[in-house]
Design an enzyme around this catalytic site. Sequence first.
Site, PDB file in Angstrom:
ATOM      1  N   ASP A  58     -10.299   8.298   4.535  1.00 54.42           N
ATOM      2  CA  ASP A  58     -10.500   6.511   5.088  1.00 54.42           C
ATOM      3  C   ASP A  58      -8.573   6.320   5.021  1.00 54.42           C
ATOM      4  OD1 ASP A  58     -13.256   5.809   4.685  1.00 54.42           O
ATOM      5  OD2 ASP A  58     -12.385   6.225   2.811  1.00 54.42           O
ATOM      6  N   HIS A  76     -11.941  10.894  -4.213  1.00 52.06           N
ATOM      7  CA  HIS A  76     -14.280  10.978  -3.429  1.00 52.06           C
ATOM      8  C   HIS A  76     -14.849  11.875  -4.923  1.00 52.06           C
ATOM      9  CE1 HIS A  76     -17.293  11.587  -1.223  1.00 52.06           C
ATOM     10  NE2 HIS A  76     -16.778  10.632   0.132  1.00 52.06           N
TER      11      HIS A  76
END
Length: 374
Positions: free
Chosen positions: A317, A276
Site C-alpha cells: 500500500d 503485514h
Amino acid sequence: MPWLTAPQALALLGTKPQTLYANVSRGRIRAKPDPADTRRSLYSAEDVRRLAARPGGRRGSETIAAEAIRWGDPVLASSISTIADGRLFYRGRDAAHLSATATLEETAALLWDVPSPPRISSAEPGIPALSSALSVLATHAASDAPTADRPFAALQEDAGTVLDLVAGALAPGAAHPLHLRLAAAWDRPEATDALRRAMVLLADHELNASTFACRVAVSTGAPLSAAVLSGLATLTGPRHGGAWRAARAAVAQTAGDEQAIRDYLSEGRAIPSFGHALYPDGDIRAEALLESFEIPSPYAALRRISEEVFGDRVNIDFALAALASAHRLPDDAPLVLFALARCVGWLAHAIEQATSGGLIRPRARYIGPPPVRA
C-alpha cells in the site's frame, strides 16, 4: 528487553506462524528487525510470555474457529498462490521475479492455467474510472450465465470476457497490453514499466478479503461477473484496497520533515501501509515495486523514520502511494491499479471454486440473548 526468534516464540505460544504474525499486526506482540539478519524479526519475550500464560489454557474449538477467520489458517484449499518463506508464489513461480518481465495478461494465463494470455479488445479512449467498472459488472451480473455446472472451458472463456469488460472501464484505449493502455490513459509514458510491474505483483494474494468474497459469491453458482463485482466492492474498503491513503495522508501532514514525522508517530497514529501479518520480515511486493522508480523524498523520509521507530517495513500500500506520487498519477490511481490487477486473481479463484463445487457457508457463534421458547 529480551527478544525471541520466531521459532522460540512459536514454541512458547504453541501456535502456527500466521497467528504469531497476526498478534504482531494487532500490536499484541512487539517486533523489531534482527540485527544479525535484517530479513528476519525478533519478538518481545515479555509479550510472548504474557500471551502464552493467558487464563483459560487451550482455547475451545469455537474460539479457534472464530479467530481463524481473521488471519488464521486458510479455510479453503487452493493451487493458485501462496506466501512461503516471506515470498509470494503464483502456481509455484516467484511473483517478484515474474514481475521483472511479465505482463498482467501473461500472469492471467499462469493463474488461470491456460496456454495463452487472454486477448483484450480495444475500448473507447477515456478516463479510468472505478465507477464504470462497478456499473458494467452490475449490468452483466444480472444477465450472465451462472457458473454452476459449467465446463472448465466455458468458465475460462467467461473469465476472458469479464476481464475485457473491466479493462474497458479501468484501462480504456487501443488493443495494447494493459500497462501501456493505463500509461496512455493517464498520459504518463514514463510510468509504463512501473505500472506493469505493479499489476503483476498485485494480481493475486492468496485468500484475502476480496478474494474470499469472490469465492463465496461463485460458490452459490453466481456468474463470474457477479463474483468479480463482489470482489471489487470489498476491495474499495479503507482496510483493503484503500489502505494506501493512510501513507498519503501521513506524507501530506508531515511533508517529509523528520520532526513532524516523529511527532505524527508519537501521537499513536496507525499507518496501515506499514507491516503485514504475512510478511514479518518485509513485504516482498513492496520491495520489488519500489526498485522500479525513485521514491519521492517525503515518502523516503516517512519510510526511514517509521521503520526506525516501529520496526515495521513498508508494504504494498505504501509502495502504491509512493508510485502515484512519483509519477503524478490521478488521486484514485492506486485503487484503479489494484482493481484491474486483482481482477485476474479473482477470476482464477472463481474458476477454481466453480469447478471444485460446494457452498461456502460458515456457522455463526451466537452471543445474543438466550432463545426463549413460546
